[in-house]
Design a protein around this motif. Structure first.
Motif, PDB file in Angstrom:
ATOM      1  N   ALA A 171     -11.581   4.023   9.512  1.00 59.29           N
ATOM      2  CA  ALA A 171     -12.158   2.807   8.784  1.00 59.29           C
ATOM      3  C   ALA A 171     -13.424   2.813   7.997  1.00 59.29           C
ATOM      4  O   ALA A 171     -14.697   3.579   8.007  1.00 59.29           O
ATOM      5  N   TRP A 172     -13.669   1.826   7.168  1.00 67.55           N
ATOM      6  CA  TRP A 172     -14.296   1.712   6.078  1.00 67.55           C
ATOM      7  C   TRP A 172     -15.714   0.911   6.349  1.00 67.55           C
ATOM      8  O   TRP A 172     -15.820   0.020   6.900  1.00 67.55           O
ATOM      9  N   PRO A 178     -19.964  -0.387   1.065  1.00 71.09           N
ATOM     10  CA  PRO A 178     -20.172   0.553   0.003  1.00 71.09           C
ATOM     11  C   PRO A 178     -18.973  -0.015  -0.778  1.00 71.09           C
ATOM     12  O   PRO A 178     -17.587   0.337  -0.435  1.00 71.09           O
ATOM     13  N   TRP A 179     -18.932  -0.607  -2.103  1.00 75.50           N
ATOM     14  CA  TRP A 179     -17.900  -0.631  -2.923  1.00 75.50           C
ATOM     15  C   TRP A 179     -18.053   0.815  -4.293  1.00 75.50           C
ATOM     16  O   TRP A 179     -19.069   1.224  -4.754  1.00 75.50           O
ATOM     17  N   ILE A 180     -16.894   1.804  -3.926  1.00 76.67           N
ATOM     18  CA  ILE A 180     -17.494   2.482  -4.779  1.00 76.67           C
ATOM     19  C   ILE A 180     -16.345   2.630  -6.506  1.00 76.67           C
ATOM     20  O   ILE A 180     -15.522   3.099  -6.176  1.00 76.67           O
ATOM     21  N   VAL A 181     -17.213   2.578  -7.026  1.00 73.22           N
ATOM     22  CA  VAL A 181     -16.806   2.539  -8.459  1.00 73.22           C
ATOM     23  C   VAL A 181     -15.750   4.003  -9.010  1.00 73.22           C
ATOM     24  O   VAL A 181     -16.800   4.917  -9.706  1.00 73.22           O
ATOM     25  N   ALA A 182     -14.061   4.172  -9.462  1.00 74.94           N
ATOM     26  CA  ALA A 182     -14.196   5.260 -10.538  1.00 74.94           C
ATOM     27  C   ALA A 182     -13.386   4.794 -11.560  1.00 74.94           C
ATOM     28  O   ALA A 182     -12.836   3.731 -11.499  1.00 74.94           O
ATOM     29  N   MET A 183     -12.487   5.694 -11.979  1.00 70.22           N
ATOM     30  CA  MET A 183     -11.951   5.477 -13.085  1.00 70.22           C
ATOM     31  C   MET A 183     -10.611   5.861 -12.840  1.00 70.22           C
ATOM     32  O   MET A 183     -10.631   6.831 -12.545  1.00 70.22           O
ATOM     33  N   ASP A 184      -9.434   5.227 -13.020  1.00 66.72           N
ATOM     34  CA  ASP A 184      -8.279   5.776 -12.884  1.00 66.72           C
ATOM     35  C   ASP A 184      -7.938   6.607 -14.383  1.00 66.72           C
ATOM     36  O   ASP A 184      -8.313   5.562 -15.663  1.00 66.72           O
ATOM     37  N   GLY A 197      -8.042  -6.056  -2.204  1.00 70.88           N
ATOM     38  CA  GLY A 197      -7.815  -5.692  -2.695  1.00 70.88           C
ATOM     39  C   GLY A 197      -7.120  -4.682  -3.684  1.00 70.88           C
ATOM     40  O   GLY A 197      -6.245  -4.353  -4.329  1.00 70.88           O
ATOM     41  N   SER A 198      -8.017  -4.066  -3.486  1.00 71.32           N
ATOM     42  CA  SER A 198      -8.261  -2.456  -4.292  1.00 71.32           C
ATOM     43  C   SER A 198      -7.717  -1.452  -3.016  1.00 71.32           C
ATOM     44  O   SER A 198      -7.422  -1.784  -2.239  1.00 71.32           O
ATOM     45  N   PRO A 199      -7.023  -0.139  -4.042  1.00 78.15           N
ATOM     46  CA  PRO A 199      -6.516   0.777  -2.871  1.00 78.15           C
ATOM     47  C   PRO A 199      -7.213   1.032  -1.925  1.00 78.15           C
ATOM     48  O   PRO A 199      -8.010   1.496  -2.017  1.00 78.15           O
ATOM     49  N   GLU A 200      -6.005   1.717  -1.593  1.00 84.47           N
ATOM     50  CA  GLU A 200      -6.673   1.984  -0.197  1.00 84.47           C
ATOM     51  C   GLU A 200      -6.867   3.720  -0.648  1.00 84.47           C
ATOM     52  O   GLU A 200      -6.375   4.717  -1.125  1.00 84.47           O
ATOM     53  N   ALA A 201      -8.160   3.647   0.675  1.00 83.25           N
ATOM     54  CA  ALA A 201      -8.903   5.346   0.265  1.00 83.25           C
ATOM     55  C   ALA A 201      -9.950   5.784   1.949  1.00 83.25           C
ATOM     56  O   ALA A 201     -10.561   4.762   1.648  1.00 83.25           O
ATOM     57  N   THR A 221      -7.041  13.059  -6.583  1.00 81.48           N
ATOM     58  CA  THR A 221      -5.946  12.288  -6.685  1.00 81.48           C
ATOM     59  C   THR A 221      -5.644  11.586  -5.471  1.00 81.48           C
ATOM     60  O   THR A 221      -6.431  11.958  -4.328  1.00 81.48           O
ATOM     61  N   ILE A 222      -5.744  10.058  -5.701  1.00 82.37           N
ATOM     62  CA  ILE A 222      -5.417   9.535  -4.800  1.00 82.37           C
ATOM     63  C   ILE A 222      -4.384   8.784  -3.960  1.00 82.37           C
ATOM     64  O   ILE A 222      -4.206   7.398  -5.550  1.00 82.37           O
ATOM     65  N   GLY A 223      -3.557   8.669  -3.162  1.00 85.18           N
ATOM     66  CA  GLY A 223      -2.142   7.608  -3.893  1.00 85.18           C
ATOM     67  C   GLY A 223      -1.873   7.212  -4.649  1.00 85.18           C
ATOM     68  O   GLY A 223      -0.727   7.142  -5.336  1.00 85.18           O
ATOM     69  N   GLY A 224      -1.145   9.078  -5.104  1.00 88.09           N
ATOM     70  CA  GLY A 224      -0.588   9.171  -6.192  1.00 88.09           C
ATOM     71  C   GLY A 224      -0.933   9.105  -8.233  1.00 88.09           C
ATOM     72  O   GLY A 224      -0.512   9.791  -8.780  1.00 88.09           O
ATOM     73  N   ARG A 225      -2.524   9.049  -7.527  1.00 89.31           N
ATOM     74  CA  ARG A 225      -2.955   7.895  -8.523  1.00 89.31           C
ATOM     75  C   ARG A 225      -3.867   9.377  -8.665  1.00 89.31           C
ATOM     76  O   ARG A 225      -4.644   9.203  -8.029  1.00 89.31           O
ATOM     77  N   ARG A 226      -4.761   9.616 -10.170  1.00 86.72           N
ATOM     78  CA  ARG A 226      -5.444  10.746 -10.543  1.00 86.72           C
ATOM     79  C   ARG A 226      -6.619   9.468 -10.741  1.00 86.72           C
ATOM     80  O   ARG A 226      -6.957   8.509 -11.877  1.00 86.72           O
TER      81      ARG A 226
END
Length: 346
Positions: A171-172, A178-184, A197-201, A221-226
């Motif tokens: 669980a988050w 925490p809101w964790i910022v990354a870039m696709d 609304g953000s991807p699950e991780a 890679t999270i949920g098939g995206r880098r």
């Protein structure tokens, strides 16, 4: 004063229990050390408990500390960790800083980090941030940041075992969230893990992604995206807090400064980059202030900059940076007109 604070407009009639947010910016190993000193000084000097806020926006090194606050790690424990001290009741915040090389391993030459992002930037240059476009040109990194993810996972597991968390291990955290910022890495889109609304991780994976410097570390890679370091989108992403109805936000930005020294040599280049970062932060702060939020920002001052040097990944300076920040931040924060002090409890 060696650490300079810039205070935003105070909202009229601050409520007795203001709604608060915290922003912890990018900054590498030394930026994290500076931020821990500033966090500890913030609590001991003003009574403003970082663990009592509603949301903590964390980018890169700041994402690690945001995760720790969400998992129940206190500023005292973070300070003990920097000093290599384990206090009674402390969580096992253990990390081998000596294993962190101050320079990246040799990249995979002859390849682009993200051909997709490069093509997108070429077709729609106004849709891709300049730093994000530059990151697409970097060769894929060979380094692994997995040790940081393991650290976050271990702390989360121990917090659950000790009863500091009552939710399931996956669980988050929610207090603070925490809101964790990354870039696709293929679209250049800023992704905020932990926000609705953000991807699950998993928290550990999100933090690892946020810390993955392009050209230095492998994308995550999270949920098939880098995903790569969120600092490629913004060093702080303060603007994310503009529409939450908060009363007060504190920003700790190790890559920004509001007062400078007069260095020579390579440090002059670093200061130019720092000035650009500060201008970006001020633009984001204006957006949040215009929403009626009191914004207070703290960045390294001249003495801190001398301690940090030009390489934010040089862990040999870590303890000096932390101790300097602890002192200079307390000096800058003295008399800070924040709202009603938070209670010391969690």
């Amino acid at each position: 004063m060696s650490a300079i604070l810039e205070v935003g407009r105070a909202t009229s009639g601050m409520p007795s229990r203001p709604r608060r947010g915290l922003v912890l910016g990018a900054g590498g190993v030394l930026g994290a050390a500076w931020t821990v000193g500033a966090l500890r000084a913030l609590e001991t000097t003003t009574g403003w408990d970082p663990g009592s806020v509603e949301v903590v926006v964390g980018t890169s090194a700041g994402s690690v500390l945001s995760a720790f606050l969400g998992l129940g790690v206190s500023t005292e424990q973070l300070a003990n960790h920097q000093r290599g001290v384990v206090g009674e009741g402390d969580l096992a915040v253990s990390y081998d800083y000596d294993a962190q090389a101050p320079l990246p391993p040799r990249p995979r030459l002859g390849h682009l980090g993200s051909p997709q992002l490069l093509r997108l930037a070429a077709r729609h240059p106004m849709r891709v941030r300049p730093l994000a476009a530059m990151s697409s040109l970097l060769p894929p990194g060979r380094g692994s940041i997995r040790a940081v993810g393991d650290l976050v996972q271990n702390v989360g597991d121990e917090a659950l075992a000790l009863g500091l968390r009552t939710a399931q291990p996956t669980a988050w955290p929610q207090s603070p969230a925490p809101w964790i910022v990354a870039m696709d890495y293929d679209t250049g889109r800023r992704v905020v893990f932990g926000r609705d609304g953000s991807p699950e991780a998993a928290l550990a994976d999100a933090v690892t992604a946020s810390c993955s410097i392009p050209g230095w570390y492998e994308p995550v890679t999270i949920g098939g995206r880098r995903y790569v370091d969120g600092g490629t989108c913004s060093p702080t992403s303060l603007d994310l807090l503009a529409r939450l109805g908060l009363d007060e936000v504190v920003v700790l930005a190790p890559m920004a400064s509001f007062a400078y020294d007069r260095p020579k040599g390579a440090a002059r280049i670093e200061r130019r980059v720092r000035r650009a970062t500060t201008r970006r932060l001020l633009r984001e702060a204006a957006v949040v202030r215009d929403a009626g939020v009191q914004v207070s920002m703290l960045g390294p001052g001249p003495e801190d900059l001398q301690a940090i040097g030009v390489n934010l990944m040089d862990g040999r300076r870590r303890l000096r940076v932390f101790e300097t920040s602890l002192r200079t931040s307390a000096s800058a924060l003295h008399g800070l007109p924040l709202g009603t002090p938070s209670s010391a409890g969690r």
